[in-house]
Structure formats: C-alpha cells, structure tokens
Design a protein around this motif. Structure first.
Motif, mmCIF file in Angstrom:
data_model
loop_
_atom_site.group_PDB
_atom_site.id
_atom_site.type_symbol
_atom_site.label_atom_id
_atom_site.label_comp_id
_atom_site.label_asym_id
_atom_site.label_seq_id
_atom_site.Cartn_x
_atom_site.Cartn_y
_atom_site.Cartn_z
ATOM 1 N N GLY A 107 0.830 -1.198 0.000
ATOM 2 C CA GLY A 107 0.000 0.000 0.000
ATOM 3 C C GLY A 107 0.866 1.250 0.000
ATOM 4 N N ARG A 108 1.907 1.218 0.825
ATOM 5 C CA ARG A 108 2.802 2.374 0.939
ATOM 6 C C ARG A 108 3.513 2.625 -0.389
ATOM 7 N NH1 ARG A 108 5.720 0.825 5.292
ATOM 8 N NH2 ARG A 108 4.515 2.073 6.761
ATOM 9 N N ALA A 109 4.032 1.541 -0.996
ATOM 10 C CA ALA A 109 4.761 1.695 -2.260
ATOM 11 C C ALA A 109 3.843 2.205 -3.361
ATOM 12 C CB ALA A 109 5.386 0.364 -2.675
ATOM 13 N N ASN A 110 2.588 1.778 -3.339
ATOM 14 C CA ASN A 110 1.625 2.263 -4.319
ATOM 15 C C ASN A 110 1.422 3.767 -4.198
ATOM 16 O OD1 ASN A 110 0.020 0.561 -6.280
ATOM 17 N ND2 ASN A 110 0.100 -0.819 -4.516
ATOM 18 N N LEU A 111 1.264 4.231 -2.950
ATOM 19 C CA LEU A 111 1.051 5.673 -2.764
ATOM 20 C C LEU A 111 2.286 6.456 -3.180
ATOM 21 C CD1 LEU A 111 -0.967 6.167 0.533
ATOM 22 C CD2 LEU A 111 -1.767 5.948 -1.811
ATOM 23 N N PRO A 123 9.365 16.013 -3.546
ATOM 24 C CA PRO A 123 9.784 14.644 -3.233
ATOM 25 C C PRO A 123 10.333 14.515 -1.809
ATOM 26 C CG PRO A 123 10.737 15.411 -5.303
ATOM 27 C CD PRO A 123 10.119 16.597 -4.644
ATOM 28 N N SER A 124 10.850 15.619 -1.261
ATOM 29 C CA SER A 124 11.475 15.505 0.058
ATOM 30 C C SER A 124 10.444 15.268 1.148
ATOM 31 C CB SER A 124 12.287 16.761 0.358
ATOM 32 O OG SER A 124 11.454 17.888 0.290
ATOM 33 N N THR A 125 9.188 15.669 0.909
ATOM 34 C CA THR A 125 8.169 15.430 1.934
ATOM 35 C C THR A 125 7.338 14.192 1.625
ATOM 36 O OG1 THR A 125 6.649 16.886 0.745
ATOM 37 C CG2 THR A 125 7.931 17.875 2.522
ATOM 38 N N ARG A 126 7.740 13.443 0.572
ATOM 39 C CA ARG A 126 6.911 12.319 0.120
ATOM 40 C C ARG A 126 6.647 11.312 1.243
ATOM 41 N NH1 ARG A 126 8.988 10.855 -4.951
ATOM 42 N NH2 ARG A 126 7.643 12.588 -5.526
ATOM 43 N N GLU A 131 2.799 8.751 4.829
ATOM 44 C CA GLU A 131 2.454 8.204 6.144
ATOM 45 C C GLU A 131 1.232 8.911 6.730
ATOM 46 O OE1 GLU A 131 3.759 5.394 7.187
ATOM 47 O OE2 GLU A 131 4.991 5.495 5.368
ATOM 48 N N THR A 132 1.184 10.247 6.565
ATOM 49 C CA THR A 132 0.039 10.992 7.091
ATOM 50 C C THR A 132 -1.255 10.533 6.429
ATOM 51 O OG1 THR A 132 1.541 12.866 7.280
ATOM 52 C CG2 THR A 132 -0.798 13.316 7.575
ATOM 53 N N ALA A 133 -1.196 10.374 5.104
ATOM 54 C CA ALA A 133 -2.411 9.962 4.385
ATOM 55 C C ALA A 133 -2.856 8.572 4.830
ATOM 56 C CB ALA A 133 -2.163 9.989 2.878
ATOM 57 N N LEU A 134 -1.882 7.668 5.015
ATOM 58 C CA LEU A 134 -2.218 6.313 5.465
ATOM 59 C C LEU A 134 -2.863 6.353 6.840
ATOM 60 C CD1 LEU A 134 0.993 4.463 4.273
ATOM 61 C CD2 LEU A 134 -1.332 3.919 3.548
ATOM 62 N N GLU A 135 -2.314 7.227 7.685
ATOM 63 C CA GLU A 135 -2.840 7.321 9.036
ATOM 64 C C GLU A 135 -4.265 7.882 9.020
ATOM 65 O OE1 GLU A 135 -1.282 9.442 13.073
ATOM 66 O OE2 GLU A 135 0.189 8.858 11.549
#
Lengths: 332, 288
Positions: A107-111, A123-126, A131-135
C-alpha cells in the motif's frame, strides 16, 4: 494591484469550483450525459446522486479530463477543461470508479508511486505525506502489506488516501463508501468534514442517500443523463412534497373524510393505506399550502379515532425515487 | 476560507515542476519489482546455460548442424553468448519484449492505475515516453541477461582465449568482450521497433494479454514474410530484416553498414508507431 485586479481575484474565489454548461457526452448513438449545467460552490460538500447508469461516473471522468465531452463547456477551479488540465489536476484529488493499485506492491509503495507521478509536489516530503495519508484512513498498520492481499474496504481506504496525499482544493470521491464497514463509513464522514474544515471542496457521488443526507450541503440529482434537481440540500428537499400520516383503526371513515377535503381522489381510496406496527396507517401527499389542522379537525368531527397524526418532510430517499423513478429498470 | 486563500495562490500556477526523472525512476522500480520481469529475464538467462551444458555433455566432432557459432563453443567459451543470442532473437527475445511492451498502457488500464496516473497528473505524452523508455531498458536488460550469462557460463565450462573472427583475423579476450557488448547494443536496437509496435497496440486495448500476444504475432509475421522470396520487395521494410545482421560486427574491420541500416529502420518504426500511439492515446477516452 489595481482595484479591478482585486475585484477579479475576489470574484474568482466566489466562482464555483466546478461549472459545466450544457455538458453532453455521447457514445455512438447513446447519450450518456445530456446537456447538464452543474455548479459546485466553493467550500461545499456536493452530493452527486443518481441511479446506476445515470451518467455520474462519466461526468466525473470528463471533469478530470479522462474522457472528452462531446459538446458543452467545463470549468474546474475556474479554468477550462481539458485545455488547462495540467494546471488544474495538481489541485484535485480523486477516487474514480473504485480504487486501482498494483497488486504486487505494498500500500505504501503504491502511494509513493502515485505521488512520484505528480511533478508538482515536493519529493522531500513524500515519505511523511504518504504516512500521514495512510494514518488518516487508518491503514498505517497494513501499509507494508501487498495490495493484492487487501480486502475491498482496505483498497477503498487506500484509494481515499491517494486523494489526500497533498492539500487539494477539490476532492472528487466516486462512491467513497463502497465496500466499507459501518466504522469505515463513519470515518469517511468524519474525513469529509475535516476536509471541508481545511477549505477543500468535496464532490461526492453516491447512491447511498442516507449518507449524502448526513454529509452534504448541496446536491444534484441525475437521471438518465439529465440533471433533474440541483441546489442546497434544503432547497432540493423543500421541493419535495410533505407527507401526511394518520394512524387509525377507522380506515374506511378516514378515507371518506380525506376524500371529502380533496386530498384523495375518489376511486383511489384504498391505495393509501398500509400497516405500521400492526395498526393501519394512511399516508397521503400534502400540498404545501394545505393547513394540517383543517384535516385534524375534519377527522375528529367525523368521529375518526386517531392514534397518531404527523406531517413529515419527504426524505431524500422518497425524493430520489420520485425524481428518478422506482424499480430496478435502468433507463437506457 | 482563510486556509483556502492562503494555499490557493501557491498552487494556482504550479511552481517549478520537478524533472521527469523521478517518475522514470518510479516506473523502472515498478517494472523491476515485478516478479514477472525477473521470470522473463531468468528464462532468457536459461538459454545460454542450456546450450552450454548440452554442448559440454555431448562433446564430439562438430556436426555442422544447429545454430550459427554452435560448433565453435568447445574451442572457445566466448561463443556461448553469441550462440545464445542467435537462438533467442527469433522468438524468445520478441516474446519477452512483447510481454513488457504490450503491457505498458493496457496493463495500467486493466489494473485501474492508468486513470490515477493521469489524474496524478502525468501528461499522456509524458506517460507514453516514460513507458517506452522503460520498455527499451527492458530490451537492453533482456539482451544483457543472455549475453552476460552466456559469457560467464562459457568461461566456466570451456576454454577462453583469442577469438578468430569471421574475417579470419584473431582478437584478444578484451576485444572480444567489447564485440559481444556491441552485439548486445545491436540486438537491443533491433528490438526498439517492436517495442514501439507493442506500445501502440497497448494503447488500443484494456486487455494486456491481447496486446502482448498481438505484439509477438507481429514479430512472427514479420519473420515469416521475410522467408518468402515472392515478397522480396517488402523485405527492406520488415521489422526483422536486419535482426541477424550482427555477424558483421564479428569482422575486422567492423562492417558498420548493417548496424546503420538497422538503426535507421528501427528509428522509422519508432517514429511511425510512436506517432500512432500518441495520436491514439492522447485522443482516447480512458474508461477503464
């Protein structure tokens, strides 16, 4: 900055986030979207309703530049579509017709992959944004699992997370609660509210009317490619009729009284009653200008025993059925 | 309202878009994180291994039959990679390239990721370029998988020494490795046209398997047409016309003309089918 410029900037903010003019889409001889004029106000939660096959998803595809309109104009965030898509899309997050992910990636790699496709984010805040979106959608614990092993509801959450990867001015959610459990559905409601609080306009397509009634400020109803209602939730609901309900054991007598005041046409006496918790109930549409107290007085003076008497605003569901027709027949 | 106003101006004119390399890197990482990609490369790598083992186990006088260069292997292990490439060119390489090139757009469409990439947004033209570049890199990887494995297994099972070229001259081991690498470049270039054909076919459908099969069929048909003397007039235009021309790289001095003709022909295919893919993909409704 001149006064004129300021005025333009001000009116740009007041402009609808999505505006279409006589938007039409034909596939061969079939007209799927038929001259619709949508107007989605900034900051609203806009419910886009309609039965299956009424053209909701096709309209969304056109708004996002995935499909081209046959005719008509489309403006999203004040800019013409599809000409200014590259400027508009970075400000739009979307879940379109179900989630789509690489099953062999986590899931993480997909995002991260989809985020890397967006050239307008840093890209530096990717990592932190992913992680925020997943949370936010409650997927942190399953972020490392391959999407192929996700349940439908988890994929749906991941799809919503994708729309939240960065701040958006508009988020389009096509059937966001598909496959979600009741908790997930509640979470989506909370999420939508928090997005609105951040200043994001949310465009939700759905056929779950109770959902829409709870979260939307505005609605539009589509039927067979045509817009049959649009406005604030109250405006649209207000257009629907009120419903008078009487609980009484004296069905025959009550019918005669209601026919007497002109609420029931002669010969339709028996079409209006059913049973509610075992006792007979009469339901009649009530014209807006008809005073309910007159009916109550007439019923009582005729000696009708009344166990319950109510006037209700028709719910969105009744209205929806009234606008789009009953039954399972998909309009061709 | 206030957060809206503050964030909007920053995003209205997207500032300083990042270079395309981030997405290119992401595309390659998706391609090479797929088990299927590695299975294809392993299958290609198995060709020289099978050839080398078969030759080693059945050492006898050269029979004169079988693929080109087969008889030289027992004298010099460096011929394993060239023999394996000769075996792989007509079918195995086009097959793997067909899988990867046919999957480019149709695969994304069938997994539902195409619409999310486009909405992300990736411009359609940019997506085509990145997809094509990744498929081209796979062509090189596939060729190298055959050549490198061949060189290694050849060195392990057979003597390695100076190589006698087709022109009769003899070159050292270093020079022959360089020639092997040149052959890899030649074979990779040979596959670029097919790659473009696959990319185009992939824009026509949402069913990746169909696009893969159609691409392989194109490669096969091209070779069948190349076998028919009655169709000689069409031969210079066939995708596979120069596929076996790499033998010219094994002469002294190197005969570059077939390399040039091949590159020109393949470039023609890339331009034509690239343009077709662009025309189709940029005007098409994405309904998958």
């Amino acid at each position: 900055m001149s006064a004129a410029d300021l005025q333009t900037a001000g009116s740009a903010l007041a402009d609808p986030v999505v505006q279409t003019h006589r938007l039409t889409k034909r596939f061969g001889a079939q007209t799927v979207v038929d001259g619709i004029d949508l107007s989605v106000p900034r900051g609203s939660v806009f419910g886009f309703l309609g039965p299956n096959g009424s053209g909701k998803t096709t309209t969304i595809r056109i708004l996002l530049g995935l499909a081209a309109a046959t005719s008509g104009e489309v403006h999203v965030l004040g800019q013409a579509i599809p000409r200014h898509l590259p400027n508009v899309l970075p400000r739009v997050g979307a879940l379109v017709e179900g989630p789509g992910f690489y099953p062999f990636l986590s899931g993480r790699a997909n995002l991260r992959r989809l985020d890397a496709a967006d050239r307008f984010v840093s890209p530096s805040t990717r990592r932190s944004r992913v992680e925020t979106a997943l949370e936010r959608v409650g997927l942190s614990h399953a972020a490392g699992k391959k999407v192929g092993a996700y349940s439908l509801g988890m994929k749906q959450r991941l799809g919503i997370a994708n729309a939240l990867l960065t701040h958006r001015d508009l988020i389009v959610l096509d059937e966001p609660t598909n496959g979600l459990d009741p908790q997930g559905t509640r979470e989506v409601r909370h999420l939508v509210r928090s997005l609105t609080a951040e200043g994001t306009t949310v465009f939700v397509s759905s056929h779950l009317l109770a959902e829409v009634e709870q979260i939307c400020s505005h609605v539009a109803v589509l039927r067979a490619g045509r817009l049959v209602a649009q406005g604030t939730l109250d405006e649209v609901r207000g257009a629907g009729q009120k419903l008078l309900q009487v609980l009484t054991p004296d069905v025959e007598l009550a019918h005669q009284v209601l026919a007497g005041v002109g609420l029931i046409a002669e010969g339709q006496l028996h079409d209006h009653h059913d049973y509610h918790d075992g006792s007979p109930r009469i339901s009649v549409p009530l014209p807006a200008d008809f005073p309910p107290d007159r009916i109550a007085t007439a019923l009582v003076s005729a000696g009708v025993r009344i166990n319950g008497f109510s006037v209700e605003q028709a719910g969105l569901e009744d209205l929806f059925v009234a606008l789009t027709g009953e039954g399972f027949d998909v309009v061709q | 309202m206030s957060s809206d106003q503050m964030s909007s101006p920053a995003r209205t004119s997207p500032v300083r878009p990042a270079s395309g390399w981030v997405f290119m890197a992401s595309e390659l990482s998706v391609l090479f994180r797929r088990r299927r990609t590695w299975a294809l490369l392993l299958a290609l790598a198995a060709i020289p291994i099978l050839i080398a083992i078969a030759v080693r186990l059945t050492s006898g006088p050269p029979s004169g039959r079988g693929p080109a260069f087969l008889d030289q292997i027992t004298q010099n292990g460096q011929f394993v990679s060239v023999t394996a490439l000769t075996v792989a060119i007509p079918l195995f390489l086009p097959l793997t390239v067909g899988v990867v090139a046919g999957d480019t757009i149709a695969g994304e469409a069938s997994s539902g990721t195409l619409r999310y990439l486009l909405v992300a947004p990736v411009g359609r033209a940019r997506l085509l370029v990145v997809k094509y570049a990744a498929a081209a890199i796979f062509c090189l990887s596939g060729t190298l998988a055959v050549a490198v494995t061949g060189t290694l297994i050849g060195a392990a099972l057979f003597p390695v020494g100076p190589v006698t070229l087709l022109s009769g001259d003899t070159i050292g081991v270093g020079e022959s490795l360089l020639r092997t690498f040149l052959i890899c470049a030649y074979v990779t270039v040979s596959l670029l046209g097919l790659c473009a054909v696959g990319l185009f076919i992939s824009t026509l459908t949402d069913v990746p398997v169909g696009a893969m099969a159609a691409t392989v069929v194109v490669a096969v048909i091209s070779q069948v047409l190349g076998q028919l003397p009655q169709l000689e007039w069409i031969h210079p235009w066939l995708l596979s016309q120069y596929w076996f021309g790499f033998a010219d790289l094994l002469r002294e001095p190197i005969e570059w003309s077939s390399f040039g003709s091949n590159a020109l022909l393949q470039a023609g295919y890339v331009v034509v089918f690239g343009a077709l893919a662009y025309g189709r993909f940029t005007s098409r409704d994405i309904l998958a």
